[in-house]
Scaffold this motif. Structure first.
Motif, PDB file in Angstrom:
ATOM      1  N   TYR A 196      40.836  51.913  42.867  1.00 25.63           N
ATOM      2  CA  TYR A 196      40.828  50.422  42.686  1.00 25.63           C
ATOM      3  C   TYR A 196      39.539  49.797  42.219  1.00 25.63           C
ATOM      4  N   SER A 208      38.723  50.333  38.941  1.00 25.85           N
ATOM      5  CA  SER A 208      39.561  49.880  37.774  1.00 25.85           C
ATOM      6  C   SER A 208      39.298  48.351  37.580  1.00 25.85           C
ATOM      7  N   THR A 209      38.286  47.768  38.394  1.00 25.27           N
ATOM      8  CA  THR A 209      37.906  46.354  38.186  1.00 25.27           C
ATOM      9  C   THR A 209      36.323  46.162  38.183  1.00 25.27           C
ATOM     10  N   THR A 210      35.965  45.251  37.382  1.00 24.62           N
ATOM     11  CA  THR A 210      34.680  44.619  37.255  1.00 24.62           C
ATOM     12  C   THR A 210      34.601  43.213  38.255  1.00 24.62           C
ATOM     13  N   ALA A 211      35.609  43.031  38.847  1.00 26.86           N
ATOM     14  CA  ALA A 211      35.448  41.610  39.737  1.00 26.86           C
ATOM     15  C   ALA A 211      34.704  41.751  41.066  1.00 26.86           C
ATOM     16  N   HIS A 212      34.164  42.947  41.248  1.00 30.95           N
ATOM     17  CA  HIS A 212      33.300  43.032  42.485  1.00 30.95           C
ATOM     18  C   HIS A 212      33.981  42.370  43.597  1.00 30.95           C
ATOM     19  N   PRO A 213      35.263  42.956  44.010  1.00 33.37           N
ATOM     20  CA  PRO A 213      36.124  42.299  45.019  1.00 33.37           C
ATOM     21  C   PRO A 213      35.460  42.629  46.543  1.00 33.37           C
ATOM     22  N   ASN A 237      45.151  44.447  47.506  1.00 35.23           N
ATOM     23  CA  ASN A 237      45.613  45.343  46.348  1.00 35.23           C
ATOM     24  C   ASN A 237      46.145  46.725  46.863  1.00 35.23           C
ATOM     25  N   ASP A 292      31.449  47.308  44.293  1.00 37.92           N
ATOM     26  CA  ASP A 292      31.534  47.730  43.179  1.00 37.92           C
ATOM     27  C   ASP A 292      31.617  49.122  42.965  1.00 37.92           C
ATOM     28  N   ARG A 303      31.522  33.574  40.876  1.00 39.82           N
ATOM     29  CA  ARG A 303      31.910  35.067  40.131  1.00 39.82           C
ATOM     30  C   ARG A 303      30.709  36.009  39.931  1.00 39.82           C
TER      31      ARG A 303
END
Length: 128
Positions: free
Chosen positions: A16, A19-24, A32, A71, A87
């Motif tokens: 996960y 798969s994301t560049t949103a830095h959750p 998720n 990240d 963001r």
């Protein structure tokens, strides 16, 4: 030293993050991951995120909002934090590894690496 046991949950968390560049945050990762692992706990997500960070398989970012962000991209890169929307954006820029040499010039110890965060207002917020 004991072998590190693989885990489907940890593999899914790492996938996960990759798969994301949103830095959750851990909570976003949890929301998720529980789609595929409905019985997973938030504590398990935290433990696995900490494991990934400790084993250099993920980065932990502290952008000053009171939450750790994660990240999956562990290659050297810099981040921009928007002070308006919160963001976190990966910056595409030339390497600045020479900054270690500049810092070391006035320092008697050993500098191994650096973390630099850029802060400001993102393009989307500026256009509002």
């Amino acid at each position: 030293m004991a072998a590190i046991r693989r885990s489907k949950q940890r593999d899914a968390i790492k996938a996960y993050l990759m798969s994301t560049t949103a830095h959750p945050t851990a909570e976003v990762v949890y929301e998720n991951i529980k789609k595929d692992f409905p019985n997973i706990s938030l504590g398990t997500v935290y433990r696995n995120l900490n494991f990934l960070v400790e084993h250099d398989e993920a980065l932990r970012l502290d952008c000053g909002d009171g939450f750790d962000h994660f990240d999956g991209n562990t290659h050297p890169h810099n981040h921009f934090f928007c002070k308006s929307c919160g963001r976190i954006i990966d910056l595409k820029m030339d390497k600045i590894d020479h900054i270690d040499l500049i810092a070391a010039a006035g320092f008697d110890g050993r500098i191994d690496d650096h973390i630099i965060y850029f802060r400001g207002i993102c393009k989307d917020c500026l256009e509002k």
